[in-house]
Enzyme design. Structure first.
Site, PDB file in Angstrom:
ATOM      1  CE  LYS A  50      -0.308  -0.568   4.921  1.00 60.60           C
ATOM      2  NZ  LYS A  50      -1.000  -0.859   6.235  1.00 60.60           N
ATOM      3  NE  ARG A 151      -6.308   0.521  11.732  1.00 63.65           N
ATOM      4  CZ  ARG A 151      -5.273   0.094  10.845  1.00 63.65           C
ATOM      5  NH1 ARG A 151      -4.294   1.074  11.208  1.00 63.65           N
ATOM      6  NH2 ARG A 151      -4.927  -0.906  10.283  1.00 63.65           N
ATOM      7  CE1 TYR A 281      11.918  31.972   6.136  1.00 68.09           C
ATOM      8  CE2 TYR A 281      11.789  29.301   5.747  1.00 68.09           C
ATOM      9  CZ  TYR A 281      11.671  30.577   5.297  1.00 68.09           C
ATOM     10  OH  TYR A 281      11.352  30.620   3.966  1.00 68.09           O
ATOM     11  CG  MET A 329       8.052  23.753   1.211  1.00 64.17           C
ATOM     12  SD  MET A 329       7.042  24.972   0.162  1.00 64.17           S
ATOM     13  CE  MET A 329       6.000  25.417   1.682  1.00 64.17           C
TER      14      MET A 329
HETATM   15  C1  LIG Z   1      -0.343  -1.964   6.772  1.00 62.82           C
HETATM   16  C2  LIG Z   1      -0.807  -3.051   7.162  1.00 62.82           C
HETATM   17  C3  LIG Z   1       0.022  -4.416   7.418  1.00 62.82           C
HETATM   18  C4  LIG Z   1       1.349  -4.109   7.638  1.00 62.82           C
HETATM   19  O1  LIG Z   1       1.955  -3.443   8.421  1.00 62.82           O
HETATM   20  P1  LIG Z   1       3.260  -3.450   9.006  1.00 62.82           P
HETATM   21  O2  LIG Z   1       3.512  -2.953  10.497  1.00 62.82           O
HETATM   22  O3  LIG Z   1       4.068  -2.373   8.140  1.00 62.82           O
HETATM   23  O4  LIG Z   1       4.260  -4.747   8.764  1.00 62.82           O
HETATM   24  C5  LIG Z   1      -0.451  -5.391   7.809  1.00 62.82           C
HETATM   25  N1  LIG Z   1      -1.823  -5.413   7.713  1.00 62.82           N
HETATM   26  C6  LIG Z   1      -2.644  -4.591   7.258  1.00 62.82           C
HETATM   27  C7  LIG Z   1      -4.317  -4.653   7.518  1.00 62.82           C
HETATM   28  C8  LIG Z   1      -2.123  -3.373   7.242  1.00 62.82           C
HETATM   29  O5  LIG Z   1      -2.935  -2.127   6.986  1.00 62.82           O
END
Ligand SMILES: *Cc1c(COP(=O)(O)O)cnc(C)c1O
Length: 390
Positions: A50, A151, A281, A329
């Site tokens: 992802k 969640r 800055y 930035m």
């Molecule tokens: C992102 C995610 C993972 C992987 O998590 P890591 O901690 O990066 O290994 C596994 N399962 C789900 C549902 C996720 O959203």
């Protein structure tokens, strides 16, 4: 191994006009990490790619992960799943999308393209069944129970109704339940009470699914931390993300992982400034002595976290050197002391050797986790996949 085919992934993913910054991915290191993680379990890996493979570039990451042995791929959004489903060379590899809303355009198209869907609510279950009907096929789904992360996923009081509704949709041919899964809240904290509680809750979720007459082929719970720390969470499939890219979320358990990404820029300008001069800055830093300073043209818009100002270091001209004052930035200033360098000298922000800072260092400097550092690298930084040397 057929991985040699993937030497062809050395194309730039975005057009690089500046030639100054680049993120270089070493496919051999990703393949090594996949193989290392696979050696820690008896079950297949779903490579979590992802967020553009945690900022590395989703398509090369998908291909290398699969060639190195990942059995399936996991993404967050329908768009990501859809993109992957259009790659003919990955047509046989299951792709699961985790997140969408019931009314989201593209749900039917994603099902039609053959992506699998995580289902996290009764509403989404019904929406998937309707979309599958529109797509003229059955949707392959993974039912998600919330076992304590609070969640995504269906809460425990609804498990029975959820499983029964899924069984009904399956009997009608709208869906095929291929998986049952959940996600851990505290897997990186070994011995945390939530882990035992969630494992017990997952067993109850699986019982609720079975009680509705469903027999999903894959039950899955483990992220990277759980894959490394707790075999009891492996079930039929594990879902590593951050560990694939070389970062161990449970460093107290050593695992031979190698950072896949190297992030570099180059020095734009060098000058000498007198003692007492305020730098960047707010003049948050004042030079203690006459010093040479280098300007590096990369900033928080590129993912160099402003919160790391005052602590961060980069590797430049043979050693680590401090960033002075605030990270801006588009740029930051590096302390050269009495040394000097030529404009164009490489600057390593994230490296693969012990001398270089890595995403764990940036995470410590910025008060976050390496996942946020890697996914935060901006669109201005071109990504390259190379043959690598590891
Ligand atoms: C992102 C995610 C993972 C992987 O998590 P890591 O901690 O990066 O290994 C596994 N399962 C789900 C549902 C996720 O959203």
């Amino acid at each position: 191994m057929a991985i040699d085919n993937y030497r062809v992934v050395s194309e730039p993913i975005t057009n690089d006009m500046s030639g100054m910054a680049k993120a270089s991915m070493d496919w051999r290191r990703l393949a090594h990490n996949v193989e290392t993680l696979a050696s820690l379990t008896d079950v297949p890996l779903m490579a979590m790619i992802k967020a553009d493979a945690y900022g590395h570039g989703v398509i090369p990451a998908a291909r290398v992960s699969v060639e190195a042995g990942s059995a399936s791929l996991g993404v967050a959004t329908l768009r990501e799943a859809w993109r992957l489903r259009r790659l003919p060379d990955l047509a046989e590899i299951p792709v699961m999308a985790l997140l969408y809303t019931p009314e989201q355009p593209g749900l039917a198209e994603t099902i039609e393209a053959g992506a699998e869907l995580g289902v996290s609510s009764l509403t989404n279950l019904d929406a998937v069944a309707v979309a599958a009907e529109r797509a003229g096929t059955s949707a392959r789904v993974h039912l998600k129970g919330d076992t304590g992360i609070s969640r995504g996923g269906v809460a425990e009081p609804e498990w029975e109704a959820f499983a029964e509704a899924a069984a009904k949709h399956q009997a009608a041919g709208a869906i095929e339940v291929v998986g049952a899964w959940s996600h851990l809240a505290c897997a990186d904290e070994i011995g945390h009470a939530a882990n035992a509680a969630q494992k017990a809750a997952f067993e109850r979720f699986l019982s609720a699914v079975a009680a509705a007459g469903l027999d999903p082929a894959v039950r899955h719970l483990a992220n990277s931390a759980a894959l490394i720390a707790d075999r009891e969470t492996h079930y039929d499939l594990v879902r590593p993300g951050i560990a694939l890219y070389g970062y161990n979320p449970v460093p107290q358990i050593p695992v031979d992982l190698k950072p896949v990404m190297e992030l570099r820029s180059r020095v734009a300008t060098v000058k000498r400034l007198p003692a007492g001069t305020g730098v960047s800055y707010g003049h948050a830093h004042r030079l203690e002595r006459d010093s040479n300073v280098a300007l590096v043209p990369l900033g928080y818009a590129d993912g160099v976290p402003r919160a790391a100002s005052g602590r961060a270091e980069v590797y430049l001209a043979g050693r680590r050197r401090r960033i002075l004052g605030r990270i801006c930035m588009d740029q930051f200033v590096v302390d050269l002391g009495e040394n000097t360098v030529r404009p164009g000298e490489p600057v390593i922000l994230i490296g693969a050797s012990d001398h270089h800072p890595d995403a764990d260092d940036w995470a410590a400097w910025a008060g976050t986790i390496p996942n946020e550092i890697l996914t935060g690298i901006g669109a201005r930084v071109p990504r390259y996949w190379n043959r690598g040397t590891a």
